[in-house]
Design an enzyme around this catalytic site. Structure first.
Site, PDB file in Angstrom:
ATOM      1  N   ASP A 174       0.812  -1.202   0.000  1.00 23.56           N
ATOM      2  CA  ASP A 174       0.000   0.000   0.000  1.00 23.56           C
ATOM      3  C   ASP A 174       0.849   1.256   0.000  1.00 23.56           C
ATOM      4  OD1 ASP A 174      -2.523   1.679   0.623  1.00 23.56           O
ATOM      5  OD2 ASP A 174      -3.262  -0.374   0.636  1.00 23.56           O
ATOM      6  N   HIS A 214      -4.038   5.640   3.370  1.00 27.87           N
ATOM      7  CA  HIS A 214      -4.778   4.590   2.664  1.00 27.87           C
ATOM      8  C   HIS A 214      -4.494   3.200   3.222  1.00 27.87           C
ATOM      9  CE1 HIS A 214      -5.605   1.927  -0.900  1.00 27.87           C
ATOM     10  NE2 HIS A 214      -6.654   2.710  -1.000  1.00 27.87           N
ATOM     11  N   SER A 392     -11.011  -0.621  -2.522  1.00 31.73           N
ATOM     12  CA  SER A 392      -9.851  -0.729  -1.645  1.00 31.73           C
ATOM     13  C   SER A 392     -10.205  -1.332  -0.299  1.00 31.73           C
ATOM     14  CB  SER A 392      -9.227   0.652  -1.412  1.00 31.73           C
ATOM     15  OG  SER A 392      -8.467   1.056  -2.510  1.00 31.73           O
TER      16      SER A 392
END
Length: 534
Positions: A174, A214, A392
């Site tokens: 990520d 994220h 995601s």
């Protein structure tokens, strides 16, 4: 004004004077040494994973020959950005002339420019606009319960049976993991030493509790734990955290960093890789892909994912958030042949308009399955429980439950696990290009696999164990194409022999004393276990 225009033209012409490319090497001169000494390149856990699935070591596992790297690094105008032993290649940056000069080196097999127009074998790439970085997830409000996203997939049934991911290891690729080392939702991981390590490939730094939020969101969907608010789908799995995505720009080097991280994950013995990233358009539009490239074997990251699967790893990837755009299709590496691409549905199992669709360029079903990716419950970098939307988040929800399922079915291969998950989905017999095979049911997956995993007594029997000179294998009547494969504790193939008749014998007097892993395939029946040679 004329001088200003000329200056602007020159500036625009030089923006991309430095090109990205991959240089591929002809061989690996030290392959024999490494294959004879596998612990020099892979951990024991990685070797155990290979042996359990009947996967032999090969030249792809061998590191790149260091003198080759050294000579390329020393070449004028060349910067090495990343490397891949699986591809036997380096990701490099330099001028076209400096990169092409590498072809004079006797150990260089080929050079492949990220800009296809610079490769003699390809036509001019389709021009596309530079993208605005979007990591497929956005916070909405600080309230919610994670029950629905787990129960939609019947994951609570696995948890109730104490299948919470224990003993399985997930690598998360990520953009960053800030707050994971300091906030309450990840305290359970820290207290139980379940963060096993990580690396920041973008910065070439051991510091991975940094970067974009994220990755924190993604990890929390699997591993977050705040009683009564958020329970991740695999709260007791082990995790490696790898930063491969640069949130500030979009360049093919991120694909190469992902492959490099996947190779590290393989060597560490990781079982599952979750990737909530995708690559299609780049800041330099000449590097961008076209829909025709989504064929499972073009993008560098996709080819890396294909190899990772052959090492015995389950790969789970977000399908993408472009479903309501002019180009609604999935993005690499979700087009890989054996990657589980996950789309997004809302809380009532209706597909989200943003969820990317299939098919691949070669006509395969994508996404493979769907999970809740609208209003999903996650933890942010401050430890607050919030909701977020995007494939995601739907991808790690599935990845975590795969860890739980594999914990319950330790004798299954990665390929078998993927097939079991797909077959449990509610549209398996009638898939489409929005839902794929549909919403998986992990309780059904466990039940059906457990039934098929327990054959009638005596159908396949191996004796004596321990064995000295001769191993006897009893098989069902009329069995065809039966095979036994034997690996030592280093994952090296020791024996592979076809079996004939209802009682086959295997000579073992030439095999060294020790403990071995066996794998018997007989008429659709799979039997694995340990064999002691005296």
């Amino acid at each position: 004004m004329r001088l200003i225009c000329i200056y602007l033209l020159l500036l625009c012409g030089n923006i991309f004077a430095q090109q990205d490319a991959w240089v591929y090497f002809t061989d690996k001169p030290q392959a024999e040494f490494y294959l004879n000494n596998p612990l020099e390149m892979l951990s024991q856990r990685a070797l155990n994973r290979r042996a359990a699935q009947g996967i032999a070591l090969d030249a792809k596992d061998v590191p790149i020959h260091q003198p080759y790297i050294d000579q390329v690094t020393a070449s004028p105008g060349i910067t090495v950005m990343a490397q891949s032993k699986w591809m036997n290649a380096l990701h490099i940056r330099g001028t076209v002339a400096d990169i092409n000069a590498l072809l004079a080196l006797p150990f260089v097999e080929a050079v492949d420019f990220a800009d296809n127009s610079l490769n003699s074998r390809t036509a001019q790439a389709q021009q596309q606009q530079a993208v605005t970085k979007n990591l497929d997830v956005s916070a909405t409000f600080s309230y919610g319960t994670s029950a629905n996203q787990v129960q939609m997939l019947n994951g609570q049934v696995l948890h109730q049976q104490d299948y919470t991911g224990t003993g399985k290891i997930i690598a998360v690729m990520d953009a960053g993991f800030p707050g994971v080392n300091t906030t309450q939702p990840f305290q359970r991981l820290q207290n139980n030493n379940l963060i096993l390590g990580g690396y920041n490939f973008v910065q070439r730094s051991p510091e991975f509790y940094t970067g974009h939020y994220h990755g924190t969101y993604v990890l929390s969907a699997m591993a977050g734990f705040v009683e009564g608010q958020l329970v991740g789908t695999a709260p007791d799995a082990g995790y490696y955290l790898f930063i491969t995505e640069n949130s500030a720009s979009e360049n093919p080097v991120e694909e190469s960093l992902w492959v490099e991280a996947a190779e590290m994950a393989d060597s560490l013995g990781v079982d599952i890789i979750n990737t909530s990233l995708g690559y299609f358009g780049y800041d330099n539009p000449n590097y961008s892909y076209t829909n025709a490239d989504l064929n499972g074997n073009t993008a560098f990251i996709t080819r890396g994912a294909n190899i990772a699967f052959t090492r015995g790893i389950v790969l789970v990837n977000s399908g993408g958030n472009s479903g309501n755009t002019a180009n609604p299709y999935i993005t690499p590496p979700a087009d890989a042949y054996n990657i589980l691409a996950v789309g997004a549905v809302n809380a009532t199992e209706v597909i989200s308009p943003f969820s990317s669709i299939g098919p691949t360029a070669d006509g395969r079903i994508k996404p493979d399955v769907v999970a809740q990716g609208v209003g999903s419950v996650v933890a942010d970098t401050n430890g607050s429980i919030i909701t977020a939307s995007g494939t995601s988040i739907s991808a790690p929800i599935v990845a975590g439950l795969i860890a739980c399922l594999w914990q319950a079915l330790p004798g299954k291969t990665n390929s078998e696990i993927l097939q079991i998950v797909k077959q449990s989905a509610d549209r398996y017999t009638n898939p489409d290009m929005q839902y794929g095979y549909g919403v998986p049911d992990f309780a059904q997956a466990l039940q059906s696999a457990t039934v098929t995993e327990q054959p009638e007594p005596g159908r396949v029997h191996i004796y004596p164990n321990p064995v000295t000179d001769t191993l006897i294998i009893a098989l069902p009547q009329n069995t065809v194409n039966a095979t036994i494969i034997l690996f030592n504790t280093l994952g090296q193939l020791v024996l592979q022999q076809p079996l004939a008749g209802s009682q086959a014998s295997v000579a073992t007097e030439g095999i060294a004393t020790g403990i071995y892993t066996y794998r018997i395939e007989a008429g659709g029946i799979l039997k694995t276990g340990k064999l002691v040679k005296q």
